[in-house]
Design a protein around this motif. Structure first.
Motif: not given
Length: 125
Positions: A85-90, A6-14, A121-125
């Motif tokens: 439309s990523l959410k914190l719970e993702d 796998e690849s492509g993960g990372g930190l992204v804002q909600a 995958v980390t979704v931040s507020s």
């Protein structure tokens, strides 16, 4: 044997987007379906999406319908998960999986025979 990376993960804002990729190698001709699962801290691994390699069947968990899209490029032996439309719970580690059994379930982890190492995958507020 099938290997998955796998690849492509990372930190992204909600509200943002990410695209995950899963490249398969080895006996890729034996693959009937591929899926994405995820595991958040303290929670069990859960099904996210799946796609059949030949029949074009798609499955999604309810909470990602309309936001995530699974697709495949058979020529590249790669499956993608476009997440919007990523959410914190993702937030979770996302795993790619492959099934070599034509009759196995596509929406449960018992239906899969090979797994990747996961991508965060980390979704931040």
């Amino acid at each position: 044997q099938v290997q998955l990376v796998e690849s492509g993960g990372g930190l992204v804002q909600a509200g943002g987007s990410l695209r995950l990729s899963c490249a398969a190698s080895g006996r890729t001709s034996s693959i009937y379906a591929m899926g994405w699962f995820r595991q958040a801290p303290g929670r069990e691994r859960e099904f996210v999406a799946a796609i059949s390699i030949s029949g074009g069947n798609f499955y999604y968990r309810d909470s990602v319908k309309g936001r995530f899209t699974i697709s495949r490029d058979n020529a590249k032996n790669t499956v993608y998960l476009q997440m919007s439309s990523l959410k914190l719970e993702d937030t979770a580690i996302y795993y790619c999986a492959a099934s070599v059994r034509p009759s196995a379930t596509m929406i449960g982890d018992k239906g899969y025979d090979y797994w990747g190492q996961g991508t965060q995958v980390t979704v931040s507020s």
